[in-house]
Design a protein around this motif. Structure first.
Motif, PDB file in Angstrom:
ATOM      1  N   LEU A  92      17.843  25.446-109.299  1.00 31.36           N
ATOM      2  CA  LEU A  92      17.588  26.073-108.002  1.00 31.36           C
ATOM      3  C   LEU A  92      16.230  26.771-107.982  1.00 31.36           C
ATOM      4  N   VAL A  93      15.896  27.469-109.065  1.00 35.72           N
ATOM      5  CA  VAL A  93      14.616  28.186-109.128  1.00 35.72           C
ATOM      6  C   VAL A  93      13.444  27.218-109.076  1.00 35.72           C
ATOM      7  N   THR A  96      13.363  25.280-105.740  1.00 38.58           N
ATOM      8  CA  THR A  96      12.888  26.069-104.606  1.00 38.58           C
ATOM      9  C   THR A  96      11.364  26.130-104.580  1.00 38.58           C
ATOM     10  N   GLU A  97      10.764  26.314-105.742  1.00 38.70           N
ATOM     11  CA  GLU A  97       9.301  26.346-105.806  1.00 38.70           C
ATOM     12  C   GLU A  97       8.713  25.005-105.363  1.00 38.70           C
ATOM     13  N   LEU A 139      17.287  23.288 -98.148  1.00 45.22           N
ATOM     14  CA  LEU A 139      16.229  24.267 -97.893  1.00 45.22           C
ATOM     15  C   LEU A 139      15.016  23.602 -97.269  1.00 45.22           C
ATOM     16  N   THR A 199      18.365  22.677-102.600  1.00 39.88           N
ATOM     17  CA  THR A 199      16.923  22.671-102.337  1.00 39.88           C
ATOM     18  C   THR A 199      16.569  21.640-101.266  1.00 39.88           C
ATOM     19  N   THR A 242      10.161  22.822-103.461  1.00 34.54           N
ATOM     20  CA  THR A 242      10.471  22.628-102.043  1.00 34.54           C
ATOM     21  C   THR A 242       9.492  23.362-101.141  1.00 34.54           C
ATOM     22  N   LEU A 243       9.115  24.559-101.525  1.00 29.31           N
ATOM     23  CA  LEU A 243       8.141  25.314-100.733  1.00 29.31           C
ATOM     24  C   LEU A 243       6.815  24.562-100.641  1.00 29.31           C
TER      25      LEU A 243
END
Length: 213
Positions: free
Chosen positions: A133-134, A137-138, A55, A52, A140-141
């Motif tokens: 990761l899930v 990722t949220e 990312l 992440t 990180t966005l």
């Protein structure tokens, strides 16, 4: 253009994103240490965080390739989407009687079951890795979107959120599970809603050459 509001909101939005999304990963990690093995849990969380982070760097590079006004509009759309998500969470927990503890118990059970299945296949870190990761990722966005004007403060907000999670987790995971989830979701909803509207408005005004006039 005065970037002070963006700096403040970047910090707050990133802090809230980590505090909310990270709390779920932390709770799952702490409660699955014994059944999944401490090394497997730590390795899964570490790999998830590492990806992440990569990312975030990737998104920051992509955003830098496009005009600021376009990126501002896109970032605003991302923040409004997550504002809706947190608003829905607030509604579920406050008005519909949703139970955060039961939700986490269900997720922990599912991850442990998947872990047993993965261990039979010789892969022990997959379930906790995917969970990290899930959620990562949220977060990180949100961090990448909120930090388009002030990435340093977005990162500082994220680091503060991580530090607080570590401090609370060191004391007891029960403090995390007892956090008023509806209140966290409500605050995140308000912050991201305001932030998203400001970003979209700023991008549109800049696109038409109105900003700064």
């Amino acid at each position: 253009m005065d970037l002070t509001p963006f700096v403040v909101l970047s910090f707050i939005a990133s802090f809230k994103a980590i505090l909310i999304e990270g709390s779920e990963v932390t709770i799952i990690a702490l409660t699955t240490f014994q059944k999944m093995g401490k090394k497997n849990v730590i390795a899964g969380v570490f790999l998830g965080v590492l990806i992440t982070a990569a990312l975030f760097v990737f998104l920051s590079k992509i955003f830098s390739l496009f005009p600021q006004d376009y990126v501002s509009i896109l970032a605003g759309v991302i923040l409004l989407y997550f504002s809706y998500r947190f608003g829905r969470g607030f509604y579920r927990y406050y008005f519909k009687g949703g139970n955060f503890e039961k939700k986490m118990e269900k997720e922990e059970k599912e991850i442990i079951e998947k872990s047993v299945s993965s261990q039979l296949k010789g892969v022990s870190i997959t379930p906790i890795f995917l969970a990290t990761l899930v959620e990562g990722t949220e977060a990180t966005l949100i961090i990448a979107a909120s930090g388009i004007y002030s990435p340093v403060y977005a990162i500082l907000g994220a680091l503060l959120g991580i530090a607080i999670l570590i401090i609370i987790a060191t004391a007891s995971y029960k403090y995390l599970i007892k956090m008023p989830r509806w209140m966290l979701d409500l605050i995140a909803f308000g912050v991201l809603l305001i932030f998203g509207i400001i970003f979209i408005t700023s991008g549109i005004l800049g696109f038409y050459g109105i900003a700064g006039m």
